[in-house]
Design a protein around this motif. Structure first.
Motif, PDB file in Angstrom:
ATOM      1  N   THR A  71      10.273  -6.107  -4.276  1.00 61.04           N
ATOM      2  CA  THR A  71      10.468  -6.757  -2.983  1.00 61.04           C
ATOM      3  C   THR A  71      10.598  -5.720  -1.872  1.00 61.04           C
ATOM      4  O   THR A  71       9.998  -5.861  -0.805  1.00 61.04           O
ATOM      5  CB  THR A  71      11.721  -7.655  -3.020  1.00 61.04           C
ATOM      6  N   VAL A  72      11.361  -4.662  -2.129  1.00 60.67           N
ATOM      7  CA  VAL A  72      11.506  -3.581  -1.152  1.00 60.67           C
ATOM      8  C   VAL A  72      10.148  -2.921  -0.907  1.00 60.67           C
ATOM      9  O   VAL A  72       9.758  -2.672   0.245  1.00 60.67           O
ATOM     10  CB  VAL A  72      12.557  -2.551  -1.621  1.00 60.67           C
ATOM     11  N   ALA A  73       9.407  -2.641  -1.982  1.00 61.34           N
ATOM     12  CA  ALA A  73       8.095  -2.003  -1.854  1.00 61.34           C
ATOM     13  C   ALA A  73       7.125  -2.875  -1.051  1.00 61.34           C
ATOM     14  O   ALA A  73       6.369  -2.364  -0.216  1.00 61.34           O
ATOM     15  CB  ALA A  73       7.518  -1.695  -3.240  1.00 61.34           C
ATOM     16  N   GLU A  74       7.144  -4.175  -1.286  1.00 63.71           N
ATOM     17  CA  GLU A  74       6.280  -5.087  -0.535  1.00 63.71           C
ATOM     18  C   GLU A  74       6.630  -5.062   0.952  1.00 63.71           C
ATOM     19  O   GLU A  74       5.740  -5.058   1.808  1.00 63.71           O
ATOM     20  CB  GLU A  74       6.401  -6.507  -1.076  1.00 63.71           C
ATOM     21  N   HIS A  75       7.927  -5.044   1.255  1.00 64.67           N
ATOM     22  CA  HIS A  75       8.368  -4.985   2.652  1.00 64.67           C
ATOM     23  C   HIS A  75       7.892  -3.688   3.305  1.00 64.67           C
ATOM     24  O   HIS A  75       7.384  -3.704   4.430  1.00 64.67           O
ATOM     25  CB  HIS A  75       9.889  -5.094   2.729  1.00 64.67           C
ATOM     26  N   VAL A  76       8.042  -2.573   2.602  1.00 63.69           N
ATOM     27  CA  VAL A  76       7.609  -1.278   3.140  1.00 63.69           C
ATOM     28  C   VAL A  76       6.104  -1.295   3.389  1.00 63.69           C
ATOM     29  O   VAL A  76       5.634  -0.837   4.440  1.00 63.69           O
ATOM     30  CB  VAL A  76       8.004  -0.133   2.174  1.00 63.69           C
TER      31      VAL A  76
ATOM     32  N   GLN B 149      13.892  -4.386 -11.153  1.00 67.27           N
ATOM     33  CA  GLN B 149      12.463  -4.243 -10.887  1.00 67.27           C
ATOM     34  C   GLN B 149      11.994  -5.244  -9.838  1.00 67.27           C
ATOM     35  O   GLN B 149      11.218  -4.905  -8.952  1.00 67.27           O
ATOM     36  CB  GLN B 149      11.645  -4.410 -12.180  1.00 67.27           C
ATOM     37  N   ARG B 150      12.495  -6.482  -9.921  1.00 68.18           N
ATOM     38  CA  ARG B 150      12.145  -7.482  -8.895  1.00 68.18           C
ATOM     39  C   ARG B 150      12.639  -7.022  -7.525  1.00 68.18           C
ATOM     40  O   ARG B 150      11.932  -7.154  -6.520  1.00 68.18           O
ATOM     41  CB  ARG B 150      12.731  -8.844  -9.246  1.00 68.18           C
TER      42      ARG B 150
END
Length: 99
Positions: free
Chosen positions: A66-71, A61-62
């Motif tokens: 992190t991937v979602a924040e970057h996107v 989940q972390r």
């Protein structure tokens, strides 16, 4: 301890085989290629297995967050750039196209 790094591609799969044994198969490149298999030890209690699954889930989940924040940052930056370019073009048009 050895470390192996595998790149995940579009055909990657996640499988749960055996509903009660807690084995998780991660196949980054599809069937019959690299695999990561999480298998609980035979003496592990169901409660211990659940605790391990919770830790793995929290780590994934972390990673996902992190991937979602970057996107989102990338999308926001692209949107802001497009908006700024549109505003520049609008201002140029108001001034008769002068640069």
């Amino acid at each position: 301890m050895s470390r192996y790094h595998t790149l995940w591609d579009a055909s990657g799969r996640v499988e749960l085989w055996g509903a009660t044994d807690g084995t998780l198969y991660l196949e980054p490149n599809g069937i019959a290629n690299d695999q990561v298999v999480l298998v609980p030890s035979k003496d592990m209690t169901p409660e211990e297995m659940l605790a391990v699954a919770d830790r793995v889930l929290a780590g994934v989940q972390r990673w996902r967050d992190t991937v979602a924040e970057h996107v989102e940052r990338k999308r926001t930056t692209a949107d802001e750039l497009a908006s700024a370019k549109a505003e520049i073009e609008r201002l140029r048009a108001e001034q008769g196209g002068a640069a």
